[in-house]
Design a protein around this motif. Structure first.
Motif, PDB file in Angstrom:
ATOM      1  N   ARG A  40       0.836  -1.203   0.000  1.00  0.00           N
ATOM      2  CA  ARG A  40       0.000   0.000   0.000  1.00  0.00           C
ATOM      3  C   ARG A  40       0.876   1.262   0.000  1.00  0.00           C
ATOM      4  O   ARG A  40       0.585   2.233  -0.693  1.00  0.00           O
ATOM      5  CB  ARG A  40      -0.930  -0.011   1.212  1.00  0.00           C
ATOM      6  CG  ARG A  40      -1.970   1.094   1.162  1.00  0.00           C
ATOM      7  CD  ARG A  40      -2.914   1.064   2.346  1.00  0.00           C
ATOM      8  NE  ARG A  40      -3.912   2.093   2.170  1.00  0.00           N
ATOM      9  CZ  ARG A  40      -5.089   1.924   1.587  1.00  0.00           C
ATOM     10  NH1 ARG A  40      -5.426   0.720   1.142  1.00  0.00           N
ATOM     11  NH2 ARG A  40      -5.936   2.923   1.437  1.00  0.00           N
TER      12      ARG A  40
ATOM     13  N   ALA B 144       1.000   4.163  -2.800  1.00  0.00           N
ATOM     14  CA  ALA B 144       0.770   5.577  -2.473  1.00  0.00           C
ATOM     15  C   ALA B 144       1.888   6.448  -3.029  1.00  0.00           C
ATOM     16  O   ALA B 144       1.637   7.517  -3.606  1.00  0.00           O
ATOM     17  CB  ALA B 144       0.655   5.755  -0.956  1.00  0.00           C
TER      18      ALA B 144
ATOM     19  N   VAL C 147      -6.437   6.755  -0.976  1.00  0.00           N
ATOM     20  CA  VAL C 147      -6.546   7.304   0.372  1.00  0.00           C
ATOM     21  C   VAL C 147      -7.963   7.149   0.922  1.00  0.00           C
ATOM     22  O   VAL C 147      -8.154   6.823   2.101  1.00  0.00           O
ATOM     23  CB  VAL C 147      -6.110   8.783   0.388  1.00  0.00           C
ATOM     24  CG1 VAL C 147      -6.334   9.399   1.764  1.00  0.00           C
ATOM     25  CG2 VAL C 147      -4.637   8.909   0.008  1.00  0.00           C
TER      26      VAL C 147
ATOM     27  N   ASP D 192      -0.878   7.250   3.951  1.00  0.00           N
ATOM     28  CA  ASP D 192      -0.986   7.290   2.493  1.00  0.00           C
ATOM     29  C   ASP D 192      -0.734   8.698   1.963  1.00  0.00           C
ATOM     30  O   ASP D 192      -0.131   8.876   0.895  1.00  0.00           O
ATOM     31  CB  ASP D 192      -2.358   6.803   2.049  1.00  0.00           C
ATOM     32  CG  ASP D 192      -2.574   5.316   2.314  1.00  0.00           C
ATOM     33  OD1 ASP D 192      -1.572   4.601   2.527  1.00  0.00           O
ATOM     34  OD2 ASP D 192      -3.739   4.886   2.304  1.00  0.00           O
TER      35      ASP D 192
END
Length: 543
Positions: free
Chosen positions: A26, A30, A61, A73
């Motif tokens: 993740r 980002a 986000v 993020d």
């Protein structure tokens, strides 16, 4: 209905894939999403991409399982953005570039939290409408804070991606680059809602229509620079890359030869680039005499830039110095805003080690104390800036208000010739011209040199990084004051007002909840009947 973090993760598994359950995947996503807007800036200059470049970041986000994860993020996306926009610094600052990007990326953490706060789940039309104002306001606060000179300055503001778009330049004359950034983020928010939230597409479409209507109204009604047909003939001298032993002397000789070719071309001013003279003219009267002879030969004043230790005061200065037929006229501007690490090291006692891992300044340059408007030729007033200063909208605005007819920026990006930096730097002058309604000349040592008219449109051709030549530009002059020059950074104040109103509203709501004795969102009411589970029995609740 309130969803727990577990519920969010379960939902994400079906929508975004199980890999985004991993904080590492993740985080990498980002950072990549935050880097996408880089393509909107020169050299790719895909200006249209800026209207959707934030959408992947926003969608990621808004899906965060918690507010803390959304802030992470935002931070990692900000790191990706700063690293991508400033990637050309890597050869000079090495790993320190990543450290700086990580520190500045943290400015986007609150923005990430706001994205989730307003767009998570299935937001109501009211929340979407609020997001169209709050999220651009939050973004503008990030740009405002990082625009401080000590944090690197306003390089890579989102609105500056629109430097070559005529309608956007007209908007810049009303609210500066700040208004462009605000509207670009608003459009990205609206597009993200259209993609992800079917139930709230009406306010998203309304936001897009309102943006288009506002742009059209500005195009029709905003005052234009008042051109009266008067023009100034300004020459730019770009010597090109000159390396090796005796570089300053060789550069001066090359600039001298290129300037001599301008004789008989009826120019009003000749502009050399940043650090075009590597010696203090008071210490080198021979160079001062050669410049004076050049001025007489071309029948015009010459604006040089001296990068040297001064003889009349301690320290090294970068100074725009005007030289006429009799020698230096006494008009001088000392650079006020210095490049962090490039021209000084912030908190050198703590960060001085940066000089050992990159090309950070070994000795801090000294700062000037005020802006200067100089008069050249037949009364033409010019406002000089040095390199990095052309990125600051307030500097050019103050020069225009102080009476400058033409804005000048003397620059050198010779350390970054093979990167996107020269094109990015040259593009900033278009925005400064449009914001102030004053033409701007961007003269460099090694390219890109460029000239823009009062509306931000190009005048003549760029001198690229492969050019070693001089060029004369017919620069149209204009009068009048643009709304931005008159009212300044009003979009920033509007954003502050919006965020202050949000804070006040949230504070009042929290106070009402406390006074009424109602619990916060997601907590069961103390007066509600106890919820039973499938394992409970009426006789023995809780089992």
């Amino acid at each position: 209905m309130n969803l727990s973090a577990t519920d969010w993760r379960r939902g994400l598994g079906s929508r975004t894939g199980p890999r985004l359950d991993s904080p590492w995947w993740r985080g990498a996503t980002a950072a990549l999403a935050g880097a996408l807007p880089m393509l909107s800036f020169p050299a790719p200059s895909l200006w249209w991409f800026a209207y959707v470049a934030l959408v992947p970041w926003i969608l990621l986000v808004r899906s965060a399982p918690t507010g803390r994860r959304a802030a992470y993020d935002g931070w990692l996306g900000g790191l990706g953005f700063m690293l991508a926009v400033h990637h050309w610094l890597l050869p000079s600052l090495h790993v320190f570039t990543v450290v700086i990007a990580a520190l500045l990326g943290a400015l986007w953490a609150p923005w990430g939290w706001l994205v989730r706060r307003f767009l998570a789940g299935a937001p109501s039309p009211g929340r979407v409408l609020a997001a169209l104002f709050v999220l651009p306001s939050g973004w503008l606060m990030v740009e405002l804070v990082r625009s401080w000179e000590g944090l690197g300055g306003p390089w890579g503001l989102l609105g500056s991606s629109q430097w070559d778009v005529a309608p956007a330049l007209r908007l810049a004359s009303v609210g500066g680059v700040w208004l462009l950034s605000f509207l670009l983020v608003a459009v990205n928010v609206a597009v993200a809602v259209l993609v992800a939230v079917r139930s709230s597409r009406v306010p998203a479409v309304a936001g897009l229509v309102a943006t288009a209507a506002a742009t059209s109204a500005v195009w029709v009604w905003s005052p234009r620079p008042e051109e009266d047909g008067e023009r100034a003939r300004i020459a730019v001298v770009q010597p090109g890359v000159i390396d090796g032993i005796g570089g300053p002397e060789k550069r001066f000789a090359r600039e001298e030869a290129l300037t001599r070719k301008l004789a008989g071309q009826d120019v009003d001013l000749v502009v050399w680039g940043e650090s075009s003279v590597g010696f203090d003219l008071a210490d080198r009267p021979d160079l001062a005499d050669r410049l004076a002879a050049l001025s007489r030969e071309v029948d015009a004043d010459i604006m040089v830039n001296v990068d040297a230790r001064r003889s009349d005061r301690p320290g090294i200065y970068k100074s725009s110095v005007l030289v006429g037929p009799q020698g230096p006229t006494g008009d001088r501007y000392d650079k006020m805003r210095l490049v962090p690490f490039g021209e000084y090291v912030p908190a050198r006692s703590l960060l001085g080690w940066a000089t050992s891992v990159g090309k950070a300044a070994g000795e801090d340059r000294m700062r000037g104390t005020g802006q200067v408007v100089m008069t050249v030729g037949d009364g033409l007033k010019v406002g000089p800036m040095v390199c990095f200063e052309s990125a600051f909208p307030d500097i050019s605005r103050h020069l225009a208000r102080d009476g400058a007819d033409v804005l000048l920026a003397q620059s050198s990006t010779s350390s970054f010739q093979s990167s996107w930096a020269p094109e990015q730097h040259a593009s900033l002058a278009a925005l400064r011209a449009a914001e102030t309604g004053r033409p701007m000349v961007h003269a460099t040592l090694t390219g890109v040199s460029a000239v823009y008219g009062p509306d931000g449109g190009r005048v003549g051709s760029w001198l690229g990084t492969d050019a070693s030549s001089s060029a004369v530009y017919e620069v149209p002059l204009a009068h009048g004051v643009t709304p931005y020059a008159r009212f300044g950074e009003w979009p920033v104040y509007l954003a502050l007002l919006i965020l202050a109103s949000l804070g006040a509203t949230e504070g009042v709501r929290a106070l009402r909840v406390r006074r009424s004795g109602r619990p916060g969102a997601g907590a069961p009411s103390p007066h509600a009947p106890h919820a039973r589970t499938v394992r409970e029995s009426p006789a023995r609740p809780g089992r």
